[in-house]
Design an enzyme around this catalytic site. Structure first.
Site, mmCIF file in Angstrom:
data_model
loop_
_atom_site.group_PDB
_atom_site.id
_atom_site.type_symbol
_atom_site.label_atom_id
_atom_site.label_comp_id
_atom_site.label_asym_id
_atom_site.label_seq_id
_atom_site.Cartn_x
_atom_site.Cartn_y
_atom_site.Cartn_z
ATOM 1 C CB CYS A 145 0.010 3.028 14.599
ATOM 2 S SG CYS A 145 -0.479 1.918 15.899
ATOM 3 C CG ASP A 157 -1.177 4.689 9.951
ATOM 4 O OD1 ASP A 157 -1.541 4.329 11.076
ATOM 5 O OD2 ASP A 157 -0.681 3.914 9.112
ATOM 6 C CB CYS A 161 3.729 6.757 5.253
ATOM 7 S SG CYS A 161 2.558 5.428 4.956
ATOM 8 C CB CYS A 195 -1.770 2.625 4.049
ATOM 9 S SG CYS A 195 -0.225 2.876 4.917
#
Lengths: 389, 143
Positions: free
Chosen positions: B33, B35, B58, B102
């Site tokens: 994915c 992360d 990211c 996130c």
């Protein structure tokens, strides 16, 4: 800090000759090209000059060039227009898994109308072969669409061979040449291509003008109906500023292509070999030699692409990535996945695309900055730690 | 697209690193994915004495890790348990909707590390201890 623009595959800076042509079309030759009066006649003359210039760039006849609002419209028109004109003959289309979304999403739309589409897989470099295309052809195949050069990894497809196969089987052949026109020599007069899409802003003209080349004798349905512009095949008052600029840009790039491509290829290869040698566990995406002169695409392991782009941006360097985080979806680039890259390596892809204003000093600065950035991000990456254990 | 605070925490992340003799470690996300976050906790007398992180992801993933570690450092276990992804995102002056995922990962990584601490020390999970499931949850629409 001097900024460095290495995203020329996204769009380019308009060159002065093109900007001048656009300004002139806005302020002096501002008539409607369909008007009878002198203002209109001047506009018509400028329009036809641009048509000849664009035709010359790809070896077409002037009357085979139809102006559109850009590459996406040209792709939509080619596919939908051909499908709708030939649906009485068959409903099967062949394309590849690595096309631009302007082609792929148009194919999806045609599937909803009942057309069947075969998406050919590609090899590790992103290439399809003419043999693959030939095997996919069926009696009801009406159209083959294969891009001339890939927008992400820069790989050149063997369109001359694929066109020859299509010609032998009497199937229409379209190529999305948006990334290729102006950057690799194309001659539709000598190549068996029936339809070709191009876009001005990829070769230093403004956004908003493109063209579809339609070989003499090829009939496709109209996409945009209305007035009799473009000889009744594409309605709407012509965007003369952008079209005149595209014509000038085409003339300029045709004159300098050979020399410029040699320069870009040298800089490209310097950047590729520099990155591969200075950043361990980095791979080149796309074909090592059969690629656009200005395209560099690498995957830097253990790093995510958006974090790379942000870091580069802070260092004044503009690039792009096939990471999911930059595409707005959870999946990374469909092109990289089709080439067989694992997700985590696709997430770490970085595209640097050179252009006419790219200098050797800029490449040197990228070769200084990027290894530093990669090192900083890797120091933060648990994947990098795990790989060291 | 990102707030100044996000860019600050991305550029100068706080508490990057590892803790060799960590009291608890939590790793969440997966490379597929794009992360992965790993949070290390050093807990003494019920207080988070030190916290470190490592993140593959990211800009938002790195910034939320950094902020989450800063928000729990020196806090009690009880206080750290109350940390929500929303609080992390708010402390960063907001995140784009697609990046809320996130902040959820950051909350989850912290709670995984706390759970690891409880387990290692034979402690029962405190009442009210819950972990979000970031990997299978859609990002919330708005902050």
């Amino acid at each position: 800090m001097e900024r460095i623009y290495l995203d020329n595959a996204a769009t380019t800076r308009v060159r002065p000759e093109a900007a001048e042509a656009a300004l002139r079309a806005m302020t002096e030759i501002y008539g409607n090209a369909s008007s009878v009066h002198a203002f209109g006649r001047e506009a018509k003359k400028a329009l036809e000059k641009a048509r000849a210039q664009v035709a010359a760039l790809i070896g077409a006849k002037k009357e085979e060039i139809y102006f559109t609002a850009g590459g996406s419209e040209a792709d939509n028109w080619a596919l939908k227009g051909a499908a709708h004109a030939l649906c009485g003959k068959g409903r099967h289309i062949v394309t590849t898994a690595v096309e631009h979304h302007a082609v792929l999403h148009t194919c999806k739309a045609l599937e909803k109308e009942g057309f069947e589409v075969t998406y050919l897989p590609v090899d590790e470099y992103g290439r399809v072969t003419a043999e693959q295309v030939e095997k996919a052809l069926r009696p009801d195949t009406i159209l083959v669409s294969v891009m001339a050069a890939n927008n992400e990894v820069g790989t050149l497809e063997p369109i001359a061979e694929i066109g020859a196969v299509c010609r032998a089987h009497n199937v229409l052949f379209h190529t999305d040449a948006v990334q290729a026109v102006g950057h690799v020599a194309l001659d539709v007069g000598a190549m068996p291509i029936d339809l070709l899409s191009l876009s001005g802003h990829k070769f230093y003209a403004p956004k908003g003008a493109g063209a579809l080349y339609i070989r003499t004798g090829v009939r496709i349905q109209n996409l945009i109906e209305g007035g009799a512009q473009e000889r009744g095949r594409r309605a709407g008052t012509e965007n003369l500023p952008a079209i005149a600029a595209m014509g000038e840009a085409a003339a300029c790039i045709a004159a300098e292509m050979e020399e410029e491509n040699a320069r870009l290829t040298r800089l490209r290869d310097k950047l590729i070999s520099g990155l591969l040698s200075r950043i361990p566990e980095t791979r080149l995406n796309g074909h090592p030699t059969q690629r656009l002169p200005g395209n560099v695409n690498v995957s830097i392991r253990y790093i995510e692409g958006e974090a790379l782009l942000l870091s580069l941006d802070m260092a004044g360097i503009a690039a792009s990535s096939g990471s999911a985080c930059t595409s707005g979806s959870l999946d990374p680039s469909h092109v990289l996945l089709a080439m067989g890259l694992p997700h985590e390596i696709a997430h770490g892809s970085l595209r640097l695309t050179l252009g006419r204003e790219t200098t050797e000093e800029e490449i040197d600065r990228v070769l200084e900055e990027l290894p530093r950035i990669a090192q900083r991000l890797r120091a933060m990456s648990p994947l990098y730690d795990d790989s060291r254990r | 697209m990102y707030s100044e605070k996000v860019m600050d925490h991305f550029t100068n992340p706080r508490n990057v690193g590892e803790i060799a003799d960590a009291s608890g470690v939590g790793t969440v996300g997966n490379a597929k994915c794009g992360d992965i976050m790993r949070i290390y906790l050093k807990i003494e007398n019920g207080i988070i004495e030190d916290v470190k992180f490592k993140t593959f992801g990211c800009g938002a993933a790195i910034a939320t890790s950094s902020m989450a570690t800063e928000m729990v450092k020196g806090k009690s276990i009880e206080e750290a348990m109350q940390l929500t992804n929303k609080a992390v995102a708010e402390a960063l002056d907001g995140l784009p909707p697609v990046k809320m995922h996130c902040s959820l990962l950051a909350e989850q990584a912290l709670k995984e590390a706390l759970e690891d601490y409880f387990t290692k020390n034979g402690l029962p999970l405190p009442e009210g201890f819950t972990k979000p499931d970031a990997e299978h949850e859609e990002a919330p629409e708005e902050l």
